[in-house]
Design a protein around this motif. Structure first.
Motif, PDB file in Angstrom:
ATOM      1  N   PHE A  20       0.837  -1.202   0.000  1.00  0.00           N
ATOM      2  CA  PHE A  20       0.000   0.000   0.000  1.00  0.00           C
ATOM      3  C   PHE A  20       0.877   1.258   0.000  1.00  0.00           C
ATOM      4  CE2 PHE A  20      -2.381   3.278   2.502  1.00  0.00           C
ATOM      5  CZ  PHE A  20      -3.380   3.525   1.562  1.00  0.00           C
ATOM      6  N   GLY A  21       1.921   1.241   0.826  1.00  0.00           N
ATOM      7  CA  GLY A  21       2.875   2.356   0.890  1.00  0.00           C
ATOM      8  C   GLY A  21       3.533   2.594  -0.457  1.00  0.00           C
ATOM      9  N   PHE A  22       3.844   1.479  -1.150  1.00  0.00           N
ATOM     10  CA  PHE A  22       4.460   1.601  -2.468  1.00  0.00           C
ATOM     11  C   PHE A  22       3.511   2.265  -3.464  1.00  0.00           C
ATOM     12  CE2 PHE A  22       5.120  -0.035  -6.755  1.00  0.00           C
ATOM     13  CZ  PHE A  22       6.391   0.466  -6.988  1.00  0.00           C
ATOM     14  N   TRP A  23       2.210   1.899  -3.386  1.00  0.00           N
ATOM     15  CA  TRP A  23       1.218   2.512  -4.286  1.00  0.00           C
ATOM     16  C   TRP A  23       1.135   4.021  -4.059  1.00  0.00           C
ATOM     17  CZ3 TRP A  23      -0.620   0.917  -8.671  1.00  0.00           C
ATOM     18  CH2 TRP A  23      -0.689  -0.449  -8.938  1.00  0.00           C
ATOM     19  N   ILE A  24       1.238   4.436  -2.789  1.00  0.00           N
ATOM     20  CA  ILE A  24       1.222   5.873  -2.476  1.00  0.00           C
ATOM     21  C   ILE A  24       2.455   6.546  -3.095  1.00  0.00           C
ATOM     22  CG2 ILE A  24       1.416   7.583  -0.597  1.00  0.00           C
ATOM     23  CD1 ILE A  24      -0.386   5.697   1.065  1.00  0.00           C
ATOM     24  N   PHE A  25       3.608   5.883  -2.972  1.00  0.00           N
ATOM     25  CA  PHE A  25       4.840   6.402  -3.584  1.00  0.00           C
ATOM     26  C   PHE A  25       4.662   6.562  -5.092  1.00  0.00           C
ATOM     27  CE2 PHE A  25       8.453   4.804  -6.111  1.00  0.00           C
ATOM     28  CZ  PHE A  25       9.288   5.911  -6.027  1.00  0.00           C
ATOM     29  N   LEU A  26       4.035   5.547  -5.732  1.00  0.00           N
ATOM     30  CA  LEU A  26       3.815   5.585  -7.172  1.00  0.00           C
ATOM     31  C   LEU A  26       2.901   6.744  -7.572  1.00  0.00           C
ATOM     32  CD1 LEU A  26       5.320   3.626  -8.911  1.00  0.00           C
ATOM     33  CD2 LEU A  26       3.274   2.238  -9.127  1.00  0.00           C
ATOM     34  N   MET A  27       1.873   7.006  -6.752  1.00  0.00           N
ATOM     35  CA  MET A  27       0.954   8.132  -7.011  1.00  0.00           C
ATOM     36  C   MET A  27       1.714   9.469  -6.969  1.00  0.00           C
ATOM     37  SD  MET A  27      -2.043   6.804  -7.376  1.00  0.00           S
ATOM     38  CE  MET A  27      -2.923   5.324  -7.009  1.00  0.00           C
ATOM     39  N   THR A  28       2.572   9.614  -5.941  1.00  0.00           N
ATOM     40  CA  THR A  28       3.331  10.866  -5.818  1.00  0.00           C
ATOM     41  C   THR A  28       4.315  11.004  -6.981  1.00  0.00           C
ATOM     42  OG1 THR A  28       4.914   9.807  -4.334  1.00  0.00           O
ATOM     43  CG2 THR A  28       3.136  11.044  -3.289  1.00  0.00           C
ATOM     44  N   ASP A  29       4.862   9.867  -7.405  1.00  0.00           N
ATOM     45  CA  ASP A  29       5.761   9.866  -8.562  1.00  0.00           C
ATOM     46  C   ASP A  29       5.034  10.284  -9.835  1.00  0.00           C
ATOM     47  OD1 ASP A  29       8.443   9.497  -8.195  1.00  0.00           O
ATOM     48  OD2 ASP A  29       8.506   7.654  -9.362  1.00  0.00           O
ATOM     49  N   CYS A  30       3.788   9.830  -9.976  1.00  0.00           N
ATOM     50  CA  CYS A  30       2.949  10.234 -11.117  1.00  0.00           C
ATOM     51  C   CYS A  30       2.788  11.755 -11.128  1.00  0.00           C
ATOM     52  CB  CYS A  30       1.562   9.597 -11.032  1.00  0.00           C
ATOM     53  SG  CYS A  30       1.521   7.916 -11.624  1.00  0.00           S
ATOM     54  N   ILE A  31       2.549  12.321  -9.943  1.00  0.00           N
ATOM     55  CA  ILE A  31       2.373  13.768  -9.825  1.00  0.00           C
ATOM     56  C   ILE A  31       3.670  14.491 -10.206  1.00  0.00           C
ATOM     57  CG2 ILE A  31       1.874  15.679  -8.207  1.00  0.00           C
ATOM     58  CD1 ILE A  31       0.089  13.537  -6.673  1.00  0.00           C
ATOM     59  N   LEU A  32       4.801  13.953  -9.718  1.00  0.00           N
ATOM     60  CA  LEU A  32       6.107  14.533 -10.043  1.00  0.00           C
ATOM     61  C   LEU A  32       6.321  14.583 -11.550  1.00  0.00           C
ATOM     62  CD1 LEU A  32       9.152  15.347  -9.345  1.00  0.00           C
ATOM     63  CD2 LEU A  32       9.611  12.896  -9.434  1.00  0.00           C
ATOM     64  N   PHE A  33       6.109  13.442 -12.215  1.00  0.00           N
ATOM     65  CA  PHE A  33       6.308  13.390 -13.666  1.00  0.00           C
ATOM     66  C   PHE A  33       5.289  14.260 -14.408  1.00  0.00           C
ATOM     67  CE2 PHE A  33       8.955   9.555 -12.921  1.00  0.00           C
ATOM     68  CZ  PHE A  33      10.059   9.945 -13.677  1.00  0.00           C
ATOM     69  N   ALA A  34       4.056  14.310 -13.919  1.00  0.00           N
ATOM     70  CA  ALA A  34       3.032  15.160 -14.540  1.00  0.00           C
ATOM     71  C   ALA A  34       3.475  16.630 -14.520  1.00  0.00           C
ATOM     72  CB  ALA A  34       1.698  14.999 -13.823  1.00  0.00           C
ATOM     73  N   CYS A  35       4.054  17.059 -13.383  1.00  0.00           N
ATOM     74  CA  CYS A  35       4.557  18.440 -13.261  1.00  0.00           C
ATOM     75  C   CYS A  35       5.706  18.689 -14.232  1.00  0.00           C
ATOM     76  CB  CYS A  35       5.025  18.727 -11.836  1.00  0.00           C
ATOM     77  SG  CYS A  35       3.674  18.757 -10.655  1.00  0.00           S
ATOM     78  N   LEU A  36       6.623  17.705 -14.332  1.00  0.00           N
ATOM     79  CA  LEU A  36       7.769  17.856 -15.237  1.00  0.00           C
ATOM     80  C   LEU A  36       7.325  17.881 -16.700  1.00  0.00           C
ATOM     81  CD1 LEU A  36      10.410  15.520 -13.500  1.00  0.00           C
ATOM     82  CD2 LEU A  36      10.418  18.014 -13.565  1.00  0.00           C
ATOM     83  N   PHE A  37       6.326  17.052 -17.043  1.00  0.00           N
ATOM     84  CA  PHE A  37       5.790  17.050 -18.409  1.00  0.00           C
ATOM     85  C   PHE A  37       5.103  18.386 -18.721  1.00  0.00           C
ATOM     86  CE2 PHE A  37       6.091  12.327 -18.577  1.00  0.00           C
ATOM     87  CZ  PHE A  37       6.661  12.219 -19.842  1.00  0.00           C
ATOM     88  N   ALA A  38       4.348  18.888 -17.742  1.00  0.00           N
ATOM     89  CA  ALA A  38       3.651  20.168 -17.929  1.00  0.00           C
ATOM     90  C   ALA A  38       4.658  21.297 -18.150  1.00  0.00           C
ATOM     91  CB  ALA A  38       2.768  20.460 -16.720  1.00  0.00           C
ATOM     92  N   THR A  39       5.729  21.283 -17.341  1.00  0.00           N
ATOM     93  CA  THR A  39       6.783  22.292 -17.485  1.00  0.00           C
ATOM     94  C   THR A  39       7.414  22.203 -18.869  1.00  0.00           C
ATOM     95  OG1 THR A  39       7.239  22.021 -15.134  1.00  0.00           O
ATOM     96  CG2 THR A  39       8.883  23.216 -16.404  1.00  0.00           C
ATOM     97  N   PHE A  40       7.696  20.970 -19.295  1.00  0.00           N
ATOM     98  CA  PHE A  40       8.298  20.772 -20.612  1.00  0.00           C
ATOM     99  C   PHE A  40       7.371  21.271 -21.718  1.00  0.00           C
ATOM    100  CE2 PHE A  40       9.015  18.380 -24.495  1.00  0.00           C
ATOM    101  CZ  PHE A  40      10.373  18.629 -24.714  1.00  0.00           C
ATOM    102  N   ALA A  41       6.068  20.954 -21.589  1.00  0.00           N
ATOM    103  CA  ALA A  41       5.085  21.369 -22.610  1.00  0.00           C
ATOM    104  C   ALA A  41       5.057  22.890 -22.753  1.00  0.00           C
ATOM    105  CB  ALA A  41       3.704  20.845 -22.235  1.00  0.00           C
ATOM    106  N   VAL A  42       5.202  23.595 -21.624  1.00  0.00           N
ATOM    107  CA  VAL A  42       5.180  25.058 -21.646  1.00  0.00           C
ATOM    108  C   VAL A  42       6.482  25.610 -22.243  1.00  0.00           C
ATOM    109  CG1 VAL A  42       5.147  27.128 -20.186  1.00  0.00           C
ATOM    110  CG2 VAL A  42       3.565  25.255 -19.705  1.00  0.00           C
ATOM    111  N   LEU A  43       7.604  24.982 -21.886  1.00  0.00           N
ATOM    112  CA  LEU A  43       8.906  25.550 -22.266  1.00  0.00           C
ATOM    113  C   LEU A  43       9.493  24.995 -23.565  1.00  0.00           C
ATOM    114  CD1 LEU A  43      10.638  25.615 -18.744  1.00  0.00           C
ATOM    115  CD2 LEU A  43       9.498  27.513 -19.909  1.00  0.00           C
ATOM    116  N   ARG A  44       8.851  24.001 -24.154  1.00  0.00           N
ATOM    117  CA  ARG A  44       9.494  23.336 -25.297  1.00  0.00           C
ATOM    118  C   ARG A  44       9.668  24.242 -26.519  1.00  0.00           C
ATOM    119  NH1 ARG A  44       7.148  20.060 -29.152  1.00  0.00           N
ATOM    120  NH2 ARG A  44       5.008  20.578 -29.678  1.00  0.00           N
ATOM    121  N   THR A  45       8.904  25.323 -26.596  1.00  0.00           N
ATOM    122  CA  THR A  45       9.058  26.246 -27.731  1.00  0.00           C
ATOM    123  C   THR A  45      10.054  27.372 -27.413  1.00  0.00           C
ATOM    124  OG1 THR A  45       7.123  27.424 -26.910  1.00  0.00           O
ATOM    125  CG2 THR A  45       6.744  25.812 -28.666  1.00  0.00           C
ATOM    126  N   HIS A  46      10.522  27.431 -26.160  1.00  0.00           N
ATOM    127  CA  HIS A  46      11.472  28.482 -25.750  1.00  0.00           C
ATOM    128  C   HIS A  46      12.897  28.053 -26.101  1.00  0.00           C
ATOM    129  CE1 HIS A  46       8.614  30.820 -23.040  1.00  0.00           C
ATOM    130  NE2 HIS A  46       7.907  29.803 -23.476  1.00  0.00           N
TER     131      HIS A  46
END
Length: 197
Positions: A20-46
């Motif tokens: 269960f603890g691992f699943w929580i870690f995976l959820m937070t990791d999903c959020i981390l990558f989602a933030c990094l993807f969002a940042t990339f999507a915004v900055l990829r044309t810069h």
């Protein structure tokens, strides 16, 4: 009347809590990558020419990385199958193959970064490259952690064989590895394919 909790029950409870603890870690990791993807999507044309994805990314390179990582996901699946059949040797064998493929993937990624840096495309060159290096190296770091983790599990399997603890560790590790594969498919599509188009 109070029900007595047997050591077996307590052990099972501990194991399920760890999963269960691992699943929580995976959820937070999903959020981390989602933030990094969002940042990339915004900055990829810069970018400033010639440092665009189209100029820098080499199709054979990232295609090879993708093929290696997808193959490693398959071999980690074969390791789980061997474990479910109670076969220690094939289990360790497939984990070893997965480790080698993971190491090959990291090798290619480092090589790609070094080539880009030698061309003057560093993390501080522009916003596009900053977001690119941050996103891709975060994934690479996760793969490196996975490799170390797998080696540790292989050592434990050699010592203790297949039992409830090592079984849980292999299952959780396999989940983690498949998760990294899914993240890479997004990376491959969003960063590399869209980059070279």
């Amino acid at each position: 009347m109070q029900q007595s909790i047997t050591p077996q029950h307590e052990h099972e409870h501990h194991e399920s809590m760890k999963v269960f603890g691992f699943w929580i870690f995976l959820m937070t990791d999903c959020i981390l990558f989602a933030c990094l993807f969002a940042t990339f999507a915004v900055l990829r044309t810069h970018t400033d020419s010639p440092f665009t994805g189209n100029e820098l990314f080499e199709i054979p390179g990232f295609t090879a990385e993708t093929f290696i990582l997808l193959t490693s996901s398959f071999t980690s699946g074969l390791a789980t199958l061997a474990m479910n059949k109670g076969k220690v040797k094939p289990l360790i064998g497939w984990l070893a193959v997965t480790v080698l493929l993971g190491a090959a993937f990291i090798g290619l990624e480092i090589n790609e970064f070094m080539k880009m840096v030698s061309e003057g495309a560093t993390i501080s060159t522009n916003a596009f490259l900053s977001s690119f290096y941050t996103l891709v190296s975060t994934h690479g770091l996760h793969v490196s952690v996975g490799i170390v983790w797998m080696i540790a599990i292989m050592i434990q399997l050699k010592k203790h064989g297949i039992q409830s603890v090592t079984k849980r560790k292999v299952q959780v590790m396999s989940l983690y590895w498949h998760f990294l594969d899914v993240v890479w498919i997004f990376l491959f599509t969003v960063v590399y394919l869209m980059g070279v188009m």
